[in-house]
Enzyme design. Sequence first.
Site, mmCIF file in Angstrom:
data_model
loop_
_atom_site.group_PDB
_atom_site.id
_atom_site.type_symbol
_atom_site.label_atom_id
_atom_site.label_comp_id
_atom_site.label_asym_id
_atom_site.label_seq_id
_atom_site.Cartn_x
_atom_site.Cartn_y
_atom_site.Cartn_z
ATOM 1 N N ALA A 1 0.823 -1.221 0.000
ATOM 2 C CA ALA A 1 0.000 0.000 0.000
ATOM 3 C C ALA A 1 0.852 1.263 0.000
ATOM 4 O O ALA A 1 0.331 2.358 0.234
ATOM 5 C CB ALA A 1 -0.945 -0.016 1.206
ATOM 6 N N THR A 2 2.141 1.132 -0.276
ATOM 7 C CA THR A 2 3.011 2.313 -0.271
ATOM 8 C C THR A 2 3.004 3.044 -1.613
ATOM 9 O O THR A 2 3.534 4.157 -1.704
ATOM 10 C CB THR A 2 4.464 1.915 0.072
ATOM 11 O OG1 THR A 2 4.855 0.850 -0.802
ATOM 12 C CG2 THR A 2 4.587 1.470 1.521
ATOM 13 N N ARG B 1 7.179 -2.180 2.509
ATOM 14 C CA ARG B 1 8.511 -2.128 3.131
ATOM 15 C C ARG B 1 8.943 -0.711 3.452
ATOM 16 O O ARG B 1 9.661 -0.484 4.407
ATOM 17 C CB ARG B 1 9.554 -2.757 2.185
ATOM 18 C CG ARG B 1 9.416 -4.258 2.010
ATOM 19 C CD ARG B 1 10.238 -4.747 0.849
ATOM 20 N NE ARG B 1 9.833 -4.090 -0.400
ATOM 21 C CZ ARG B 1 10.406 -4.283 -1.581
ATOM 22 N NH1 ARG B 1 11.415 -5.111 -1.683
ATOM 23 N NH2 ARG B 1 9.949 -3.661 -2.652
ATOM 24 N N SER C 1 -2.856 -10.228 -13.188
ATOM 25 C CA SER C 1 -2.480 -9.348 -14.308
ATOM 26 C C SER C 1 -2.988 -9.949 -15.603
ATOM 27 O O SER C 1 -3.217 -11.163 -15.685
ATOM 28 C CB SER C 1 -0.950 -9.249 -14.368
ATOM 29 O OG SER C 1 -0.520 -8.668 -15.592
ATOM 30 N N TYR D 1 7.566 -13.411 -14.559
ATOM 31 C CA TYR D 1 6.502 -12.523 -14.056
ATOM 32 C C TYR D 1 5.133 -13.064 -14.472
ATOM 33 O O TYR D 1 4.237 -13.217 -13.642
ATOM 34 C CB TYR D 1 6.687 -11.090 -14.566
ATOM 35 C CG TYR D 1 5.556 -10.187 -14.119
ATOM 36 C CD1 TYR D 1 5.425 -9.811 -12.777
ATOM 37 C CD2 TYR D 1 4.580 -9.739 -15.014
ATOM 38 C CE1 TYR D 1 4.368 -9.014 -12.353
ATOM 39 C CE2 TYR D 1 3.522 -8.939 -14.595
ATOM 40 C CZ TYR D 1 3.429 -8.580 -13.267
ATOM 41 O OH TYR D 1 2.371 -7.795 -12.839
ATOM 42 N N LYS E 1 1.905 -14.492 -12.153
ATOM 43 C CA LYS E 1 0.543 -13.946 -12.202
ATOM 44 C C LYS E 1 -0.464 -15.012 -12.640
ATOM 45 O O LYS E 1 -1.626 -14.986 -12.239
ATOM 46 C CB LYS E 1 0.503 -12.714 -13.108
ATOM 47 C CG LYS E 1 1.267 -11.530 -12.506
ATOM 48 C CD LYS E 1 0.674 -11.116 -11.163
ATOM 49 C CE LYS E 1 1.455 -10.075 -10.424
ATOM 50 N NZ LYS E 1 0.823 -9.647 -9.164
ATOM 51 N N GLY F 1 -4.395 -4.613 -17.018
ATOM 52 C CA GLY F 1 -3.359 -4.350 -18.016
ATOM 53 C C GLY F 1 -2.543 -3.154 -17.591
ATOM 54 O O GLY F 1 -2.442 -2.849 -16.384
ATOM 55 N N THR G 1 1.835 3.229 -12.553
ATOM 56 C CA THR G 1 2.203 3.266 -11.136
ATOM 57 C C THR G 1 3.740 3.306 -11.097
ATOM 58 O O THR G 1 4.357 3.725 -12.062
ATOM 59 C CB THR G 1 1.689 1.992 -10.437
ATOM 60 O OG1 THR G 1 2.318 0.863 -11.088
ATOM 61 C CG2 THR G 1 0.176 1.846 -10.548
ATOM 62 N N PHE H 1 5.318 0.611 -11.136
ATOM 63 C CA PHE H 1 5.589 -0.735 -11.664
ATOM 64 C C PHE H 1 6.725 -0.743 -12.687
ATOM 65 O O PHE H 1 7.678 -1.534 -12.581
ATOM 66 C CB PHE H 1 4.287 -1.257 -12.295
ATOM 67 C CG PHE H 1 4.381 -2.604 -12.939
ATOM 68 C CD1 PHE H 1 4.243 -3.767 -12.196
ATOM 69 C CD2 PHE H 1 4.583 -2.720 -14.312
ATOM 70 C CE1 PHE H 1 4.310 -5.021 -12.807
ATOM 71 C CE2 PHE H 1 4.652 -3.960 -14.922
ATOM 72 C CZ PHE H 1 4.515 -5.112 -14.160
HETATM 73 P P1 NDP Z 1 3.957 -0.251 -7.611
HETATM 74 O O1 NDP Z 1 5.396 -0.504 -7.879
HETATM 75 O O2 NDP Z 1 3.467 1.146 -7.645
HETATM 76 O O3 NDP Z 1 3.541 -0.893 -6.217
HETATM 77 C C1 NDP Z 1 4.032 -2.137 -5.811
HETATM 78 C C2 NDP Z 1 3.753 -2.301 -4.342
HETATM 79 O O4 NDP Z 1 4.206 -3.613 -3.966
HETATM 80 C C3 NDP Z 1 4.480 -1.293 -3.502
HETATM 81 O O5 NDP Z 1 3.649 -0.816 -2.492
HETATM 82 C C4 NDP Z 1 5.635 -2.088 -2.908
HETATM 83 O O6 NDP Z 1 5.933 -1.635 -1.582
HETATM 84 C C5 NDP Z 1 5.016 -3.482 -2.828
HETATM 85 N N1 NDP Z 1 6.035 -4.516 -2.748
HETATM 86 C C6 NDP Z 1 6.926 -4.913 -3.685
HETATM 87 N N2 NDP Z 1 7.738 -5.849 -3.175
HETATM 88 C C7 NDP Z 1 7.373 -6.018 -1.872
HETATM 89 C C8 NDP Z 1 7.845 -6.818 -0.811
HETATM 90 N N3 NDP Z 1 8.905 -7.653 -0.946
HETATM 91 N N4 NDP Z 1 7.221 -6.741 0.388
HETATM 92 C C9 NDP Z 1 6.187 -5.903 0.565
HETATM 93 N N5 NDP Z 1 5.685 -5.118 -0.402
HETATM 94 C C10 NDP Z 1 6.284 -5.177 -1.607
HETATM 95 O O7 NDP Z 1 3.180 -1.139 -8.692
HETATM 96 P P2 NDP Z 1 1.625 -1.492 -8.860
HETATM 97 O O8 NDP Z 1 0.791 -0.704 -7.946
HETATM 98 O O9 NDP Z 1 1.358 -1.426 -10.306
HETATM 99 O O10 NDP Z 1 1.645 -3.019 -8.447
HETATM 100 C C11 NDP Z 1 0.714 -3.594 -7.557
HETATM 101 C C12 NDP Z 1 0.332 -4.969 -8.060
HETATM 102 O O11 NDP Z 1 -0.345 -4.821 -9.305
HETATM 103 C C13 NDP Z 1 1.501 -5.908 -8.319
HETATM 104 O O12 NDP Z 1 1.167 -7.180 -7.828
HETATM 105 C C14 NDP Z 1 1.615 -5.916 -9.842
HETATM 106 O O13 NDP Z 1 2.162 -7.113 -10.315
HETATM 107 C C15 NDP Z 1 0.172 -5.767 -10.218
HETATM 108 N N6 NDP Z 1 -0.098 -5.294 -11.572
HETATM 109 C C16 NDP Z 1 0.413 -4.106 -12.013
HETATM 110 C C17 NDP Z 1 0.135 -3.684 -13.295
HETATM 111 C C18 NDP Z 1 0.725 -2.434 -13.863
HETATM 112 O O14 NDP Z 1 0.772 -2.292 -15.109
HETATM 113 N N7 NDP Z 1 1.151 -1.475 -13.023
HETATM 114 C C19 NDP Z 1 -0.773 -4.434 -14.180
HETATM 115 C C20 NDP Z 1 -1.218 -5.679 -13.598
HETATM 116 C C21 NDP Z 1 -0.917 -6.062 -12.341
HETATM 117 P P3 NDP Z 1 7.399 -1.425 -0.978
HETATM 118 O O15 NDP Z 1 8.336 -1.222 -2.122
HETATM 119 O O16 NDP Z 1 7.256 -0.235 -0.091
HETATM 120 O O17 NDP Z 1 7.645 -2.681 -0.216
HETATM 121 C C1 8X3 Z 2 1.529 -5.743 -15.541
HETATM 122 C C2 8X3 Z 2 0.957 -5.682 -16.912
HETATM 123 O O1 8X3 Z 2 1.379 -6.210 -19.341
HETATM 124 O O2 8X3 Z 2 3.164 -5.101 -18.103
HETATM 125 O O3 8X3 Z 2 1.168 -6.916 -14.909
HETATM 126 O O4 8X3 Z 2 2.702 -7.420 -17.711
HETATM 127 S S1 8X3 Z 2 2.099 -6.142 -18.045
#
Ligand code: NDP
Ligand code: 8X3
Length: 255
Positions: free
Chosen positions: A16-17, A40, A142, A155, A159, A186, A190, A192
Amino acid sequence: MVNKRFGGRTALVTGATSGIGRATALTLLKGGAKVVATGRRAERLEALVAEAGTDALLTLPLDMMDVPAVDGFMDTLPAEFTPDILVNNAGLALGLSGADEASLADWDQMIATNVTGLVHLTRAALPHLKKKPRADVINISSVAATYPYPGGNAYGGTKAFVQQFSLNLKADLLGTKVRVTSVEPGMTDTEFSTERFEGDQAKADKVYDGMTPLSGADVAQVIGDILALPPHVNINRVEMMPVQQAFSPFAVDRG
Ligand code: NDP
Ligand code: 8X3
């Protein structure tokens, strides 16, 4: 509170960060839920507290790769913050190299976070969720679970696991009040892509260049809508994409 959309409910949101997790925590708080937000980065958790400005939010550091900490996490929660909603969101992609060149350390980290951490937290939370009059597990998978792409390798595998684990959880939880949903977004703007490209912001920005991606708030809105459905309705999977993203034809090697 109870007349609000999520009044009377308590959510545990991992990761949630930033991004989807942060937006989900804020959406649920706004709707009257209590929220336990984890991640973290302590300074990010503090920033979330400052923005939310409510004692309905409890932030706790949790590294999803720290298996003993994940296994014991539920026991650290005050009774008034025992969740009836688990949003397994924490996760990441590292790199886009082909499978013959990809870093094994990256693969290990993705599997440890996206799969092992998620499974262990779910296992720890389920006995608590089952005791509630209603409960939800929302797993963030995903589109990469279903549609392979070059460099997606481990990855996409993680998923796909999350997607199938969600459906299997639902099978196991028949006869309980626990609903299970796999949310499969998709392209979502963020942190990501910044994370995937090791902080190379220019490379990350290029991913979303010239198109409008989903936002964390868009995904959070869908999660909120799933949670707000009547308790007898289970959404098994939700796949969502930006209008400006679609599928590719099969690639063919013509020698
Ligand atoms: P962000 O990078 O913005 O957020 C990722 C979050 O995951 C951060 O809060 C981070 O917190 C946390 N995280 C990563 N590793 C750890 C760890 N070891 N322990 C605890 N927390 C962790 O990306 P998104 O918001 O996009 O990602 C959220 C989810 O959505 C993921 O599961 C991602 O795979 C999924 N997703 C994202 C997509 C995209 O295109 N953005 C599409 C589809 C799915 P911190 O670093 O503070 O620990
Ligand atoms: C994140 C979406 O298409 O970059 O899960 O893998 S993609």
